[in-house]
Design an enzyme around this catalytic site. Structure first.
Site, PDB file in Angstrom:
ATOM      1  N   SER A  20       0.830  -1.216   0.000  1.00  0.00           N
ATOM      2  CA  SER A  20       0.000   0.000   0.000  1.00  0.00           C
ATOM      3  C   SER A  20       0.862   1.264   0.000  1.00  0.00           C
ATOM      4  CB  SER A  20      -0.984   0.013   1.170  1.00  0.00           C
ATOM      5  OG  SER A  20      -0.330   0.255   2.387  1.00  0.00           O
ATOM      6  N   ASN A  21       2.046   1.209   0.623  1.00  0.00           N
ATOM      7  CA  ASN A  21       2.941   2.379   0.553  1.00  0.00           C
ATOM      8  C   ASN A  21       3.488   2.552  -0.857  1.00  0.00           C
ATOM      9  OD1 ASN A  21       3.454   3.896   3.179  1.00  0.00           O
ATOM     10  ND2 ASN A  21       3.448   1.764   3.855  1.00  0.00           N
ATOM     11  N   ARG A  76      22.898 -13.439   3.354  1.00  0.00           N
ATOM     12  CA  ARG A  76      22.206 -12.138   3.303  1.00  0.00           C
ATOM     13  C   ARG A  76      23.006 -11.136   2.475  1.00  0.00           C
ATOM     14  NH1 ARG A  76      22.080 -10.675   9.011  1.00  0.00           N
ATOM     15  NH2 ARG A  76      21.174  -8.742   8.311  1.00  0.00           N
ATOM     16  N   ILE A 103      16.117  -7.835   6.602  1.00  0.00           N
ATOM     17  CA  ILE A 103      17.088  -6.866   7.117  1.00  0.00           C
ATOM     18  C   ILE A 103      18.158  -6.636   6.052  1.00  0.00           C
ATOM     19  CG2 ILE A 103      18.868  -6.477   8.878  1.00  0.00           C
ATOM     20  CD1 ILE A 103      17.022  -8.044  10.811  1.00  0.00           C
ATOM     21  N   HIS A 120       8.370   3.012   8.909  1.00  0.00           N
ATOM     22  CA  HIS A 120       8.152   2.126  10.056  1.00  0.00           C
ATOM     23  C   HIS A 120       6.933   2.628  10.832  1.00  0.00           C
ATOM     24  CE1 HIS A 120       9.216  -0.641  13.257  1.00  0.00           C
ATOM     25  NE2 HIS A 120       8.980   0.337  14.109  1.00  0.00           N
ATOM     26  N   GLN A 184      -1.398   7.858   7.682  1.00  0.00           N
ATOM     27  CA  GLN A 184      -0.296   8.825   7.794  1.00  0.00           C
ATOM     28  C   GLN A 184       0.916   8.377   6.985  1.00  0.00           C
ATOM     29  OE1 GLN A 184      -0.337  11.864   9.285  1.00  0.00           O
ATOM     30  NE2 GLN A 184      -2.509  11.400   9.432  1.00  0.00           N
TER      31      GLN A 184
HETATM   32  C1  GAR Z   1       3.623  -0.725   6.810  1.00  0.00           C
HETATM   33  O1  GAR Z   1       2.814  -0.462   7.903  1.00  0.00           O
HETATM   34  C2  GAR Z   1       5.076  -0.410   7.126  1.00  0.00           C
HETATM   35  O2  GAR Z   1       5.219   0.702   7.956  1.00  0.00           O
HETATM   36  C3  GAR Z   1       5.492  -1.675   7.829  1.00  0.00           C
HETATM   37  O3  GAR Z   1       4.897  -2.712   7.097  1.00  0.00           O
HETATM   38  C4  GAR Z   1       3.695  -2.228   6.516  1.00  0.00           C
HETATM   39  C5  GAR Z   1       3.741  -2.499   5.035  1.00  0.00           C
HETATM   40  O4  GAR Z   1       2.537  -2.165   4.439  1.00  0.00           O
HETATM   41  N1  GAR Z   1       6.909  -1.804   7.868  1.00  0.00           N
HETATM   42  C6  GAR Z   1       7.561  -2.317   8.892  1.00  0.00           C
HETATM   43  O5  GAR Z   1       7.024  -2.753   9.878  1.00  0.00           O
HETATM   44  C7  GAR Z   1       9.067  -2.325   8.730  1.00  0.00           C
HETATM   45  N2  GAR Z   1       9.712  -2.438   9.989  1.00  0.00           N
HETATM   46  P1  GAR Z   1       2.414  -2.046   2.877  1.00  0.00           P
HETATM   47  O6  GAR Z   1       3.028  -3.333   2.297  1.00  0.00           O
HETATM   48  O7  GAR Z   1       0.930  -2.004   2.632  1.00  0.00           O
HETATM   49  O8  GAR Z   1       3.133  -0.817   2.440  1.00  0.00           O
END
Ligand code: GAR
Length: 224
Positions: A20-21, A76, A103, A120, A184
């Site tokens: 979604s981001n 990694r 990571i 995050h 947000q």
């Molecule tokens: C988001 O909430 C992001 O902040 C989190 O995973 C989700 C991904 O959502 N990331 C972490 O926790 C990284 N430490 P998305 O795939 O819908 O963008």
């Protein structure tokens, strides 16, 4: 670091899941709010919805399978070396981790120092790591939120670029809080990318300054 970048900025997005981001960034680019082009969407998960989203928008999507690297002592680093090759071939200027649940090692961090961002879902430095919405509720926090930061070797530790804050409500579950935070995230991540595209971010130790010398990490407080 404060120098002007290519126009449009060449961006790669690394994502493991729903994406979604990634979608928010695609929408901001298509809507003209962000001057960037996504030259690769890369996932360590074959079925990541993020890859489908990339395809739906005609963006190059790549699944890079971690399996061939497994079992090596440097698995990694070797995996990141394969990613680095792709990123360099495509002249990527900014790497965005968007729900990338692996990571990253020094191989990528050093090659993209102050040119790799992560989002995050907590107000760092509170609650790095996983299940952070539950941790914020369990701790009794009244505010939570999200953070865009530059990526360093320490997990969720890099200099903070932008933060968005939301209230934690009495009836919140980790899911309802996560949904409020996500709104947000979708605002601050594109905004951070545009600030970078404009060459306005300057890293000064732990602080990220805008080119007029003011911190850009102002909190965005949401009443929703
Ligand atoms: C988001 O909430 C992001 O902040 C989190 O995973 C989700 C991904 O959502 N990331 C972490 O926790 C990284 N430490 P998305 O795939 O819908 O963008």
């Amino acid at each position: 670091m404060s120098a002007k970048r290519s126009s449009p900025l060449r961006v790669a997005v690394l994502a493991s899941g729903r994406g979604s981001n990634l979608q928010a960034i695609i929408d901001a680019i298509e809507g003209g709010q962000v001057q960037a082009q996504i030259v690769a969407v890369i996932s360590n998960k074959k079925d990541a919805v993020a890859l489908q989203r990339a395809r739906a928008h005609g963006l190059p999507d790549l699944f890079v399978d971690p399996k061939p690297f497994a079992g090596r002592p440097d698995s990694r680093e070797a995996y990141d070396g394969a990613l680095l090759e792709i990123l360099q071939q495509r002249n990527v200027e900014l790497v965005l981790l968007a729900g990338y649940m692996k990571i990253v090692t020094a191989v990528l961090v050093n090659a993209f120092a102050s040119r790799m961002m992560n989002i995050h879902p907590s107000l760092l430095p509170s609650f790095p790591g996983l299940e952070v919405q539950k941790k914020a509720i369990d701790w009794g926090c009244k505010l939570s939120g999200c953070t865009v930061h530059f990526v360093t070797e320490g997990v969720d530790e890099g200099p903070i670029i932008l933060q968005g804050a939301v209230p934690v409500l009495d009836g919140d579950t980790p899911e309802t809080l996560a949904a409020r935070i996500l709104e947000q995230e979708h605002k601050i991540y594109p905004r951070a990318v545009q600030l970078f595209a404009e060459g306005r971010l300057k890293v000064d130790g732990r602080r990220v300054l805008i080119d007029d010398g003011k911190p850009v990490g102002e909190a965005i407080i949401s009443s929703s």
